[in-house]
Design a protein around this motif. Sequence first.
Motif, PDB file in Angstrom:
ATOM      1  N   ALA A   1      -1.948  -2.846  -3.604  1.00 55.84           N
ATOM      2  CA  ALA A   1      -3.361  -2.934  -3.229  1.00 55.84           C
ATOM      3  C   ALA A   1      -4.075  -1.595  -3.300  1.00 55.84           C
ATOM      4  N   GLY A   2      -3.328  -0.493  -3.211  1.00 50.27           N
ATOM      5  CA  GLY A   2      -3.972   0.813  -3.251  1.00 50.27           C
ATOM      6  C   GLY A   2      -3.041   1.902  -2.770  1.00 50.27           C
ATOM      7  N   VAL A   3      -3.595   3.120  -2.694  1.00 51.93           N
ATOM      8  CA  VAL A   3      -2.819   4.272  -2.274  1.00 51.93           C
ATOM      9  C   VAL A   3      -3.613   5.083  -1.264  1.00 51.93           C
ATOM     10  N   VAL A   4      -2.921   5.591  -0.253  1.00 57.44           N
ATOM     11  CA  VAL A   4      -3.500   6.452   0.769  1.00 57.44           C
ATOM     12  C   VAL A   4      -2.975   7.864   0.548  1.00 57.44           C
ATOM     13  N   THR A   5      -3.861   8.837   0.514  1.00 61.10           N
ATOM     14  CA  THR A   5      -3.437  10.230   0.319  1.00 61.10           C
ATOM     15  C   THR A   5      -3.841  11.130   1.485  1.00 61.10           C
ATOM     16  N   ASP A   6      -4.421  10.573   2.530  1.00 55.61           N
ATOM     17  CA  ASP A   6      -4.868  11.385   3.660  1.00 55.61           C
ATOM     18  C   ASP A   6      -4.649  10.613   4.952  1.00 55.61           C
ATOM     19  N   LEU A   7      -3.800  11.149   5.821  1.00 60.14           N
ATOM     20  CA  LEU A   7      -3.533  10.520   7.120  1.00 60.14           C
ATOM     21  C   LEU A   7      -4.230  11.235   8.265  1.00 60.14           C
ATOM     22  N   THR A   8      -5.173  12.106   7.966  1.00 65.75           N
ATOM     23  CA  THR A   8      -5.876  12.859   9.003  1.00 65.75           C
ATOM     24  C   THR A   8      -6.518  11.918  10.016  1.00 65.75           C
ATOM     25  N   GLY A   9      -6.255  12.177  11.273  1.00 65.72           N
ATOM     26  CA  GLY A   9      -6.848  11.401  12.346  1.00 65.72           C
ATOM     27  C   GLY A   9      -6.122  10.127  12.677  1.00 65.72           C
ATOM     28  N   MET A  10      -5.075   9.813  11.932  1.00 69.73           N
ATOM     29  CA  MET A  10      -4.345   8.568  12.166  1.00 69.73           C
ATOM     30  C   MET A  10      -3.208   8.774  13.162  1.00 69.73           C
ATOM     31  N   GLU A  11      -2.915   7.746  13.927  1.00 71.57           N
ATOM     32  CA  GLU A  11      -1.734   7.760  14.781  1.00 71.57           C
ATOM     33  C   GLU A  11      -0.497   7.711  13.891  1.00 71.57           C
ATOM     34  N   THR A  12       0.411   8.618  14.109  1.00 73.57           N
ATOM     35  CA  THR A  12       1.635   8.653  13.307  1.00 73.57           C
ATOM     36  C   THR A  12       2.851   8.761  14.212  1.00 73.57           C
ATOM     37  N   VAL A  13       4.006   8.459  13.628  1.00 72.29           N
ATOM     38  CA  VAL A  13       5.288   8.657  14.306  1.00 72.29           C
ATOM     39  C   VAL A  13       6.121   9.571  13.423  1.00 72.29           C
ATOM     40  N   SER A  14       7.225  10.061  13.939  1.00 69.73           N
ATOM     41  CA  SER A  14       7.998  11.053  13.180  1.00 69.73           C
ATOM     42  C   SER A  14       9.484  10.902  13.466  1.00 69.73           C
ATOM     43  N   PHE A  15      10.263  11.602  12.673  1.00 70.43           N
ATOM     44  CA  PHE A  15      11.676  11.772  12.957  1.00 70.43           C
ATOM     45  C   PHE A  15      12.065  13.171  12.487  1.00 70.43           C
TER      46      PHE A  15
ATOM     47  N   VAL B   1       0.866  -1.175   0.000  1.00 72.48           N
ATOM     48  CA  VAL B   1       0.000   0.000   0.000  1.00 72.48           C
ATOM     49  C   VAL B   1       0.900   1.221   0.000  1.00 72.48           C
ATOM     50  N   LEU B   2       0.659   2.123  -0.932  1.00 73.30           N
ATOM     51  CA  LEU B   2       1.465   3.335  -1.039  1.00 73.30           C
ATOM     52  C   LEU B   2       0.818   4.468  -0.254  1.00 73.30           C
ATOM     53  N   VAL B   3       1.649   5.319   0.330  1.00 79.87           N
ATOM     54  CA  VAL B   3       1.182   6.572   0.923  1.00 79.87           C
ATOM     55  C   VAL B   3       1.794   7.697   0.094  1.00 79.87           C
ATOM     56  N   ALA B   4       0.931   8.538  -0.475  1.00 81.74           N
ATOM     57  CA  ALA B   4       1.393   9.581  -1.388  1.00 81.74           C
ATOM     58  C   ALA B   4       0.756  10.911  -1.036  1.00 81.74           C
ATOM     59  N   GLU B   5       1.432  11.983  -1.408  1.00 80.00           N
ATOM     60  CA  GLU B   5       0.804  13.291  -1.355  1.00 80.00           C
ATOM     61  C   GLU B   5      -0.195  13.407  -2.498  1.00 80.00           C
ATOM     62  N   ARG B   6      -1.214  14.215  -2.292  1.00 80.51           N
ATOM     63  CA  ARG B   6      -2.124  14.474  -3.403  1.00 80.51           C
ATOM     64  C   ARG B   6      -1.347  15.115  -4.553  1.00 80.51           C
ATOM     65  N   GLY B   7      -1.535  14.594  -5.744  1.00 80.87           N
ATOM     66  CA  GLY B   7      -0.833  15.119  -6.904  1.00 80.87           C
ATOM     67  C   GLY B   7       0.453  14.393  -7.227  1.00 80.87           C
ATOM     68  N   GLN B   8       0.957  13.545  -6.335  1.00 80.80           N
ATOM     69  CA  GLN B   8       2.144  12.772  -6.668  1.00 80.80           C
ATOM     70  C   GLN B   8       1.825  11.774  -7.773  1.00 80.80           C
ATOM     71  N   ASP B   9       2.849  11.411  -8.537  1.00 80.78           N
ATOM     72  CA  ASP B   9       2.670  10.542  -9.701  1.00 80.78           C
ATOM     73  C   ASP B   9       2.644   9.080  -9.253  1.00 80.78           C
ATOM     74  N   VAL B  10       1.464   8.636  -8.856  1.00 84.05           N
ATOM     75  CA  VAL B  10       1.320   7.254  -8.397  1.00 84.05           C
ATOM     76  C   VAL B  10       1.566   6.279  -9.541  1.00 84.05           C
ATOM     77  N   ALA B  11       1.142   6.637 -10.760  1.00 84.36           N
ATOM     78  CA  ALA B  11       1.359   5.757 -11.908  1.00 84.36           C
ATOM     79  C   ALA B  11       2.851   5.515 -12.141  1.00 84.36           C
ATOM     80  N   GLU B  12       3.675   6.537 -11.940  1.00 83.75           N
ATOM     81  CA  GLU B  12       5.117   6.370 -12.080  1.00 83.75           C
ATOM     82  C   GLU B  12       5.643   5.400 -11.026  1.00 83.75           C
ATOM     83  N   ALA B  13       5.151   5.512  -9.807  1.00 81.87           N
ATOM     84  CA  ALA B  13       5.577   4.598  -8.751  1.00 81.87           C
ATOM     85  C   ALA B  13       5.196   3.161  -9.089  1.00 81.87           C
ATOM     86  N   VAL B  14       3.973   2.951  -9.549  1.00 84.59           N
ATOM     87  CA  VAL B  14       3.519   1.603  -9.904  1.00 84.59           C
ATOM     88  C   VAL B  14       4.332   1.057 -11.075  1.00 84.59           C
ATOM     89  N   THR B  15       4.659   1.914 -12.026  1.00 86.55           N
ATOM     90  CA  THR B  15       5.478   1.492 -13.160  1.00 86.55           C
ATOM     91  C   THR B  15       6.853   1.030 -12.699  1.00 86.55           C
TER      92      THR B  15
END
Length: 453
Positions: A328-342, A303-317
């Motif tokens: 299986a699909g792509v996620v473009t919105d992590l609002t409300g999700m538990e996240t970690v950072s660095f 499952v890919l996580v992408a910014e809106r407007g990123q070239d998902v087709a290029e990634a799949v290629t």
Amino acid sequence: MDVVPFRTPGLGDTSYLLVHEGIGVLVDPQRDIDRFLGAAAERDVTLRFVADTHLHNDYVSGAWQAARRTGAELVMPAGAAPAYPHIPAFHMEDIRGEAGLVLRPVHTPGHTPEHTSYLVLIDGEPVAVFSGGSLLVGAAGRTDLLGEERAGSLARLQHRSLHRLADLPRDVLVLPTHGGGSFCTVSEPGPATSTIGAEADGNPLLAVRAPEEFARRLLAHPQPIPAFYRRMGPVNVRGGPPMPSLDVPVLAASRLPAHVQVVDMRPRRAMAAGFLPGSVGIELDDDFGSWAGWLLSYRTPLVLVAERGQDVAEAVTQLARVGLDAVAGVVTDLTGMETVSFRVAGLDAAARVARRPGVQVLDVRMPSEYEEGVVPGSFRRFLPDLFVKGPPKGLDPTRPVLVACASGRRSAIAASRLRAWGHAPVVLSGAGVPELAERLVEAPAEVRGGSRP
């Protein structure tokens, strides 16, 4: 005659469409064949032959599919013996087309045992040679990709093959498949194409006359072999399936399928600000597919996580070129999700971090890069080894770790994995270990962690 090159930067490869009086020859195409067939259609070219110079280690070939779709004849090295219909290319047995076009196979073993170059003759005159992974521009193809035990024998064969090609007329155009950025070449080549004369005069490997000395030089500095290489040969023997669809569904982050590997392809600073726990961050660039093939499991859907407007087709290629088809699909919105950072830091900020007491430095470059400069006392673990072996012994998850490579790309990937293991990484971005080492030259080693390679 016209030659249309198709560069694939992330693989360091070039495919070619040769055109002569409306007849086309497609050589060493990757799996995403629409770009090649589209170029032929734009030029009103009838594809007569599709040829592979060898069973490729670094990508799924599109030769079989291109021939099936167009009706062109598929030419493969006689020793390849793939499991699909083809014309076997035997040494010096001409394959004749129309309008005076002839392909003359030249057996050039070394990169692989079956490797065959194709000399192009127009009206009986040699004009170009598709040299695949044999004679490259200022270099030669690797001979160790099929295992250490065969590397020396193949290197001696490569010596003979290079000199066989060097005996061609000096004005013959050299059109290699592998080039800069490819893990299939033993050194960093120059321009993408050359001539026999230019290589005879300037390729340092052609100046080595003794086969044993040639093999010694070729194998003197072993380079890593990407993990996905061992999968490509068998796929290309069987014949790869058609490209998967580039349209993947948009998924809600809160309802991801079970048992998937999440790959965050956003730019490193966006990912660093918050990403799904356990995901691997590989920002989309030319080598996205290569790193994914090297680091990820082929048994687990992605499952890919992408910014809106990123070239998902290029990634799949890019993923499909190395046989990673299960997206299986792509996620473009992590609002409300538990996240970690660095944290991501430029050179000045990273140097300040490294000078703090207790901070550790982790170098994720390949060992051949150490000669460019190292941070004394740093931990060292080549990025793919980090995924296989885990963090170096002694890397303390309770202390900050500054991760560095040459630019920040590999460090960001490493940081996503380190975060899953409970570390608090800081990524040096926009600079590399040599620059960091220069900034720290006056800092005592113990403040950088006092660690060992």
